[in-house]
Design an enzyme around this catalytic site. Structure first.
Site, PDB file in Angstrom:
ATOM      1  N   LYS A 136      -5.778  -4.236  -5.437  1.00  0.00           N
ATOM      2  CA  LYS A 136      -5.033  -3.760  -6.616  1.00  0.00           C
ATOM      3  C   LYS A 136      -5.065  -4.682  -7.844  1.00  0.00           C
ATOM      4  CE  LYS A 136      -1.876  -0.496  -4.380  1.00  0.00           C
ATOM      5  NZ  LYS A 136      -2.249   0.734  -5.040  1.00  0.00           N
TER       6      LYS A 136
ATOM      7  N   PHE B  78       1.769   1.352   4.803  1.00  0.00           N
ATOM      8  CA  PHE B  78       0.544   1.980   4.265  1.00  0.00           C
ATOM      9  C   PHE B  78      -0.512   0.902   4.115  1.00  0.00           C
ATOM     10  CE2 PHE B  78      -2.317   3.503   0.943  1.00  0.00           C
ATOM     11  CZ  PHE B  78      -2.661   4.728   1.479  1.00  0.00           C
TER      12      PHE B  78
ATOM     13  N   ASP C  86      -0.349  -7.803   4.556  1.00  0.00           N
ATOM     14  CA  ASP C  86      -1.043  -6.947   3.594  1.00  0.00           C
ATOM     15  C   ASP C  86      -0.317  -7.089   2.266  1.00  0.00           C
ATOM     16  OD1 ASP C  86      -1.886  -4.919   1.972  1.00  0.00           O
ATOM     17  OD2 ASP C  86      -1.868  -3.359   3.503  1.00  0.00           O
TER      18      ASP C  86
HETATM   19  C1  LIG Z   1      -0.096  -2.237   0.901  1.00  0.00           C
HETATM   20  C2  LIG Z   1      -1.356  -1.443   0.676  1.00  0.00           C
HETATM   21  N1  LIG Z   1      -2.404  -1.638   1.483  1.00  0.00           N
HETATM   22  C3  LIG Z   1      -3.562  -0.976   1.308  1.00  0.00           C
HETATM   23  C4  LIG Z   1      -3.707  -0.050   0.298  1.00  0.00           C
HETATM   24  C5  LIG Z   1      -5.011   0.680   0.114  1.00  0.00           C
HETATM   25  O1  LIG Z   1      -5.644   0.231  -1.033  1.00  0.00           O
HETATM   26  P1  LIG Z   1      -6.840   1.081  -1.673  1.00  0.00           P
HETATM   27  O2  LIG Z   1      -6.237   2.343  -2.217  1.00  0.00           O
HETATM   28  O3  LIG Z   1      -7.408   0.178  -2.735  1.00  0.00           O
HETATM   29  O4  LIG Z   1      -7.820   1.355  -0.580  1.00  0.00           O
HETATM   30  C6  LIG Z   1      -2.633   0.196  -0.566  1.00  0.00           C
HETATM   31  C7  LIG Z   1      -2.727   1.198  -1.638  1.00  0.00           C
HETATM   32  O5  LIG Z   1      -1.767   1.710  -2.125  1.00  0.00           O
HETATM   33  C8  LIG Z   1      -1.423  -0.521  -0.379  1.00  0.00           C
HETATM   34  O6  LIG Z   1      -0.372  -0.337  -1.172  1.00  0.00           O
END
Ligand SMILES: Cc1ncc(COP(=O)(O)O)c(C=O)c1O
Length: 395
Positions: free
Chosen positions: A249, A135, A220
């Site tokens: 986050k 994700f 990520d």
């Molecule tokens: C690993 C990862 N990347 C990207 C995101 C996306 O972040 P945002 O919701 O701040 O756009 C998330 C959100 O849960 C995530 O867990």
């Protein structure tokens, strides 16, 4: 409560499956609803409130900044932005920072950076390999990057340039690499996809493969970074160093922020090639600086590691007692419990009624991601509430 639910029905797009609680206040690892009911918060805004709710260090930094300078354009230098960038670089293996507003914006920017690198150094290569179950955010491109069809199907046709391959399968990555590939993008631990841990040496082998094929490794760390897994960044525990890393986050303890970090060799944006109106905003950066500084100076990473072990041990001992608990897995304060049937919703509500917020990760799994400052007594209290909920469940 009900007025707010009615208001939501009338005015808000129904994108969230909400728990029937309106939260109005938070302090430390506790939140309160509009009726004054108190809950222990093991969701922490989806792994965001690293220092808990309304931490004095964050409140002081934001208050001071709001009184001084709320926003200017990125045409000018601002001090909180540069102080945060310096702190991030001094405490990671990366050399340069770009600040933005969210996780999706960070990963999307990281992919742009990798494509730019592909234009400049790889003969126009642009494809990014990602994994099934990953994700990376909700923009169209990041939905395409995220290997989960439930997020992709409603928006077909998706932007091209992404190849989703099986997670924990090095051969699948090797097979997918071709002359068009500019990067591999991975979460060190898949968060939203199920708290899926990498196999031994998987990340190391991916890094080796990227070096061998002269493509970039993007990690990520939006969910795993900022001490969530018991080290400041998860990559430290796997003996790898990304060329590009994304954060968001937990970085500013609840104030919206995102970051792209890159090694000097991969930091190829030239002036005008990327940008953001709000990215690197002074208030967000003051919160980010206060959060990171607090974590570094107060042993918060070590606390997350120890409390993560304590939480995992407690969850594992519950697994021994309840046969319908089929798995407990995680790293640091990112833990999941999986069940033999779809009981996560009813368990989440049972925990709520017992005074504990937990996240329904899947129909058959719960996720636990309390603030990093959580104490042993609070972990024990949460385990006690979960124990009761499990005891009242047939499974
Ligand atoms: C690993 C990862 N990347 C990207 C995101 C996306 O972040 P945002 O919701 O701040 O756009 C998330 C959100 O849960 C995530 O867990």
């Amino acid at each position: 409560m009900n007025n707010w639910q009615e208001l939501e029905n009338k005015y808000y797009m129904p994108t969230f499956k909400r728990v029937p609680v309106t939260l109005v206040k938070g302090q430390g690892a506790r939140v309160w609803d509009e009726n004054g009911r108190k809950y222990l918060d093991f969701v922490a805004g989806w792994a965001v409130n690293s220092l808990g709710h309304c931490h004095p260090a964050v409140v002081a930094a934001v208050t001071e900044q709001v009184k001084t300078l709320i926003h200017t354009s990125n045409s000018y230098y601002t001090i909180p932005q540069l102080k945060l960038a310096e702190l991030l670089v001094h405490n990671s293996c990366l050399d340069k920072v770009f600040l933005c507003n969210s996780g999706a914006e960070a990963t999307e920017g990281a992919v742009k950076l990798a494509r730019r690198y592909g234009h400049l150094h790889l003969g126009g290569a642009y494809e990014v390999i990602t994994t099934i179950g990953s994700f990376h955010g909700r923009t169209l491109a990041m939905v395409s990057a995220s290997g989960q069809s439930k997020f992709q199907q409603p928006y077909i046709p998706l932007p091209s340039g992404f190849v989703n391959v099986e997670y924990n399968n090095i051969e699948a990555i090797e097979k997918a690499i071709n002359g068009k590939t500019c990067a591999v993008m991975l979460e060190p631990v898949q968060g939203e996809g199920g708290v899926n841990l990498p196999d031994d040496n998987y990340l190391k082998r991916v890094q080796e493969l990227c070096r061998q094929k002269v493509i970039l490794l993007i990690l990520d760390e939006i969910q795993t970074g900022i001490s969530r897994t018991g080290s400041l960044f998860a990559y430290e525990q796997y003996g790898v160093e990304p060329d590009i890393m994304t954060l968001a986050k937990g970085l500013a303890s609840g104030i919206p922020i995102g970051a792209i970090l890159a090694k000097d060799g991969a930091s190829v944006f030239a002036a005008g090639e990327h940008g953001s109106t709000f990215g690197g905003n002074p208030v967000a950066c003051a919160a980010g600086y206060a959060t990171l500084k607090f974590i570094i100076n107060n042993g918060t990473t070590e606390n997350a590691r120890q409390m993560g072990q304590h939480l995992a041990a407690g969850l594992k001992s519950l697994k021994q007692r309840f046969k319908f608990v089929t798995d407990v897995r995680g790293l640091g304060l990112l833990q999941a419990m999986e069940f033999s049937s779809d009981i996560a919703q009813s368990l989440m509500i049972a925990c709520l009624n017992g005074g504990l917020l937990v996240n329904k990760l899947k129909d058959n799994a719960l996720r636990f991601m309390p603030p990093l400052i959580i104490g042993k007594d609070e972990v024990d209290e949460a385990l006690g509430i979960l124990d009761k909920a499990l005891s009242n469940t047939k499974g």
